[in-house]
Write a protein that holds these residues in place. Structure first.
Motif, PDB file in Angstrom:
ATOM      1  N   ARG A  91     -32.338 -10.963   9.736  1.00 24.52           N
ATOM      2  CA  ARG A  91     -33.128  -9.858   9.192  1.00 24.52           C
ATOM      3  C   ARG A  91     -34.355 -10.404   8.459  1.00 24.52           C
ATOM      4  O   ARG A  91     -34.319 -11.459   7.836  1.00 24.52           O
ATOM      5  CB  ARG A  91     -32.272  -9.005   8.269  1.00 24.52           C
ATOM      6  CG  ARG A  91     -31.640  -9.786   7.094  1.00 24.52           C
ATOM      7  CD  ARG A  91     -32.258  -9.439   5.793  1.00 24.52           C
ATOM      8  NE  ARG A  91     -31.583 -10.111   4.684  1.00 24.52           N
ATOM      9  CZ  ARG A  91     -32.094 -11.104   4.004  1.00 24.52           C
ATOM     10  NH1 ARG A  91     -33.265 -11.595   4.353  1.00 24.52           N
ATOM     11  NH2 ARG A  91     -31.447 -11.630   2.987  1.00 24.52           N
TER      12      ARG A  91
ATOM     13  N   LEU B 231     -37.747  -4.481   6.583  1.00 25.19           N
ATOM     14  CA  LEU B 231     -37.535  -3.201   7.237  1.00 25.19           C
ATOM     15  C   LEU B 231     -38.848  -2.670   7.789  1.00 25.19           C
ATOM     16  O   LEU B 231     -39.916  -3.231   7.531  1.00 25.19           O
ATOM     17  CB  LEU B 231     -36.919  -2.184   6.277  1.00 25.19           C
ATOM     18  CG  LEU B 231     -37.794  -1.643   5.143  1.00 25.19           C
ATOM     19  CD1 LEU B 231     -37.229  -0.327   4.616  1.00 25.19           C
ATOM     20  CD2 LEU B 231     -37.884  -2.651   3.995  1.00 25.19           C
TER      21      LEU B 231
ATOM     22  N   PHE C 110     -37.567   5.282   8.577  1.00 26.28           N
ATOM     23  CA  PHE C 110     -37.305   3.874   8.281  1.00 26.28           C
ATOM     24  C   PHE C 110     -36.260   3.360   9.263  1.00 26.28           C
ATOM     25  O   PHE C 110     -35.412   4.107   9.737  1.00 26.28           O
ATOM     26  CB  PHE C 110     -36.733   3.707   6.871  1.00 26.28           C
ATOM     27  CG  PHE C 110     -37.674   4.014   5.746  1.00 26.28           C
ATOM     28  CD1 PHE C 110     -38.518   3.034   5.231  1.00 26.28           C
ATOM     29  CD2 PHE C 110     -37.703   5.283   5.177  1.00 26.28           C
ATOM     30  CE1 PHE C 110     -39.370   3.312   4.174  1.00 26.28           C
ATOM     31  CE2 PHE C 110     -38.561   5.569   4.119  1.00 26.28           C
ATOM     32  CZ  PHE C 110     -39.392   4.581   3.617  1.00 26.28           C
ATOM     33  N   PHE C 111     -36.280   2.059   9.537  1.00 28.65           N
ATOM     34  CA  PHE C 111     -35.178   1.426  10.248  1.00 28.65           C
ATOM     35  C   PHE C 111     -35.187  -0.071   9.943  1.00 28.65           C
ATOM     36  O   PHE C 111     -36.181  -0.613   9.484  1.00 28.65           O
ATOM     37  CB  PHE C 111     -35.257   1.684  11.762  1.00 28.65           C
ATOM     38  CG  PHE C 111     -36.421   1.031  12.466  1.00 28.65           C
ATOM     39  CD1 PHE C 111     -36.276  -0.183  13.124  1.00 28.65           C
ATOM     40  CD2 PHE C 111     -37.667   1.648  12.488  1.00 28.65           C
ATOM     41  CE1 PHE C 111     -37.348  -0.770  13.791  1.00 28.65           C
ATOM     42  CE2 PHE C 111     -38.745   1.078  13.152  1.00 28.65           C
ATOM     43  CZ  PHE C 111     -38.583  -0.145  13.803  1.00 28.65           C
ATOM     44  N   GLY C 112     -34.034  -0.691  10.180  1.00 32.31           N
ATOM     45  CA  GLY C 112     -33.900  -2.116   9.909  1.00 32.31           C
ATOM     46  C   GLY C 112     -33.703  -2.444   8.449  1.00 32.31           C
ATOM     47  O   GLY C 112     -33.935  -3.583   8.027  1.00 32.31           O
ATOM     48  N   GLU C 113     -33.224  -1.451   7.662  1.00 32.53           N
ATOM     49  CA  GLU C 113     -33.106  -1.661   6.213  1.00 32.53           C
ATOM     50  C   GLU C 113     -31.782  -2.295   5.804  1.00 32.53           C
ATOM     51  O   GLU C 113     -31.500  -2.426   4.609  1.00 32.53           O
ATOM     52  CB  GLU C 113     -33.287  -0.327   5.474  1.00 32.53           C
ATOM     53  CG  GLU C 113     -32.138   0.657   5.594  1.00 32.53           C
ATOM     54  CD  GLU C 113     -32.123   1.391   6.909  1.00 32.53           C
ATOM     55  OE1 GLU C 113     -31.145   2.114   7.171  1.00 32.53           O
ATOM     56  OE2 GLU C 113     -33.074   1.242   7.699  1.00 32.53           O
TER      57      GLU C 113
ATOM     58  N   ARG D 164     -29.256  -8.619  12.123  1.00 33.31           N
ATOM     59  CA  ARG D 164     -29.488  -7.278  12.641  1.00 33.31           C
ATOM     60  C   ARG D 164     -28.232  -6.790  13.355  1.00 33.31           C
ATOM     61  O   ARG D 164     -27.685  -7.478  14.204  1.00 33.31           O
ATOM     62  CB  ARG D 164     -30.654  -7.276  13.630  1.00 33.31           C
ATOM     63  CG  ARG D 164     -31.992  -7.717  13.040  1.00 33.31           C
ATOM     64  CD  ARG D 164     -32.521  -6.704  12.056  1.00 33.31           C
ATOM     65  NE  ARG D 164     -33.887  -7.025  11.640  1.00 33.31           N
ATOM     66  CZ  ARG D 164     -34.526  -6.417  10.653  1.00 33.31           C
ATOM     67  NH1 ARG D 164     -33.916  -5.457   9.964  1.00 33.31           N
ATOM     68  NH2 ARG D 164     -35.765  -6.751  10.349  1.00 33.31           N
TER      69      ARG D 164
ATOM     70  N   HIS E 218     -44.384  -3.145   8.647  1.00 33.57           N
ATOM     71  CA  HIS E 218     -43.274  -4.046   8.328  1.00 33.57           C
ATOM     72  C   HIS E 218     -43.357  -4.410   6.855  1.00 33.57           C
ATOM     73  O   HIS E 218     -44.401  -4.835   6.364  1.00 33.57           O
ATOM     74  CB  HIS E 218     -43.340  -5.311   9.180  1.00 33.57           C
ATOM     75  CG  HIS E 218     -42.288  -6.312   8.827  1.00 33.57           C
ATOM     76  ND1 HIS E 218     -42.538  -7.422   8.047  1.00 33.57           N
ATOM     77  CD2 HIS E 218     -40.970  -6.352   9.140  1.00 33.57           C
ATOM     78  CE1 HIS E 218     -41.427  -8.108   7.897  1.00 33.57           C
ATOM     79  NE2 HIS E 218     -40.461  -7.495   8.556  1.00 33.57           N
TER      80      HIS E 218
ATOM     81  N   ARG F 105     -38.405  -7.819   2.633  1.00 30.72           N
ATOM     82  CA  ARG F 105     -37.319  -7.389   1.757  1.00 30.72           C
ATOM     83  C   ARG F 105     -37.703  -7.515   0.287  1.00 30.72           C
ATOM     84  O   ARG F 105     -37.509  -6.583  -0.505  1.00 30.72           O
ATOM     85  CB  ARG F 105     -36.060  -8.222   2.040  1.00 30.72           C
ATOM     86  CG  ARG F 105     -34.863  -7.861   1.156  1.00 30.72           C
ATOM     87  CD  ARG F 105     -33.653  -8.712   1.504  1.00 30.72           C
ATOM     88  NE  ARG F 105     -32.520  -8.380   0.665  1.00 30.72           N
ATOM     89  CZ  ARG F 105     -32.300  -8.891  -0.545  1.00 30.72           C
ATOM     90  NH1 ARG F 105     -33.171  -9.782  -1.043  1.00 30.72           N
ATOM     91  NH2 ARG F 105     -31.248  -8.540  -1.253  1.00 30.72           N
TER      92      ARG F 105
END
Length: 277
Positions: free
Chosen positions: A46, A49, A79-82, A91, A105, A108
């Protein structure tokens, strides 16, 4: 000597969450992805997000035996990938650009710092997560109690952002019937059958290219009871119900639609019991 006018020191500008989520800055980059390009893959480390500025993103997951399932289709303002904010090192799904996309993007550390410093941003993010949690609960209820036809209609309406004021028809990316079957939890043959019926009744229209137009009248499918008839928005002189044709059988292990329809409606599940004093 003229007295100089002084002002109290304040922040340069009032923090605007939408401005933060639509501009580049420290830890924030604007990225473009062409249609069908991979944004990140399941198992990747990761690295922050994403916030969708424009376009549609498809989230998928693959099981150990190679079976792929679509988790959802996201659009502008999502939102996605949080998962990394909650400590996930990898992921847990893959993200693919369903259309040409522009994404912000956010690293974090940048997101964590901004939320700790700016309550408005935290409120926006938490509100989004709560709404998505409600959506997941609705998805579960939909799978438990609604027929395949209603589940398909709901997926199409959600993709079209049904409820936008003053909009009766919306274009959405044209997904394969296999993908729709994954999202609905049924077979491709049943999706094909229901899509043809929606088209014949005027609920959907196939545009030239890779888009599908969804009309708000598709909501009739969700509002109507599952008694073997479908509401038709077309001929004003005909009976408002059109008899269903022979439908493909459900897949092995799937609850027949006629049995789903006999189960309690959602409101009765949450009715507060009366207490006699």
């Amino acid at each position: 000597m003229a007295k100089q006018k002084t002002t109290t020191a304040t922040k340069d500008t009032v923090f605007n969450p939408r401005a933060f989520l639509s501009t580049i800055g420290k830890g924030r980059d604007m990225l473009s992805f062409q249609r069908k390009k991979t944004i990140f893959a399941q198992g990747d480390a990761r690295d922050g997000l994403f916030f969708i500025q424009r376009g549609k993103v498809q989230l998928t997951v693959v099981s150990e035996n190679g079976r792929e399932a679509t988790l959802g289709i996201l659009g502008e303002g999502d939102f996605f990938g949080e998962g990394g904010l909650a400590g996930q090192p990898l992921r847990m799904s893959s993200a693919t650009a369903l259309t040409d996309c522009v994404l912000l993007h956010i690293e974090r550390k940048a997101m964590m710092h901004a939320m700790s410093e700016e309550p408005k941003l935290s409120a926006v993010f938490v509100k989004y997560l709560l709404k998505r949690n409600v959506r997941y609960q609705d998805d579960l209820v939909d799978q438990l109690f609604n027929s395949s036809e209603k589940r398909l209609a709901r997926v199409l309406l959600l993709m079209a952002h049904f409820g936008t004021e003053g909009v009766s028809e919306m274009s959405v990316p044209r997904l394969s019937q296999e993908t729709l079957a994954e999202m609905v939890g049924t077979t491709r043959s049943r999706v094909s059958f229901f899509m043809n019926r929606f088209r014949q009744l005027g609920f959907i229209h196939y545009d030239v290219g890779d888009t599908l137009r969804v009309h708000s009248s598709l909501l009739n499918v969700l509002l109507h009871d599952d008694d073997g008839i479908t509401v038709s928005p077309g001929d004003k002189n005909q009976n408002p119900h059109a008899k269903r044709g022979a439908e493909p059988p459900p897949q092995p292990g799937e609850v027949p639609d006629k049995d789903r329809a006999r189960r309690p409606s959602l409101p009765s599940l949450y009715r507060t019991p009366q207490v006699n004093c």
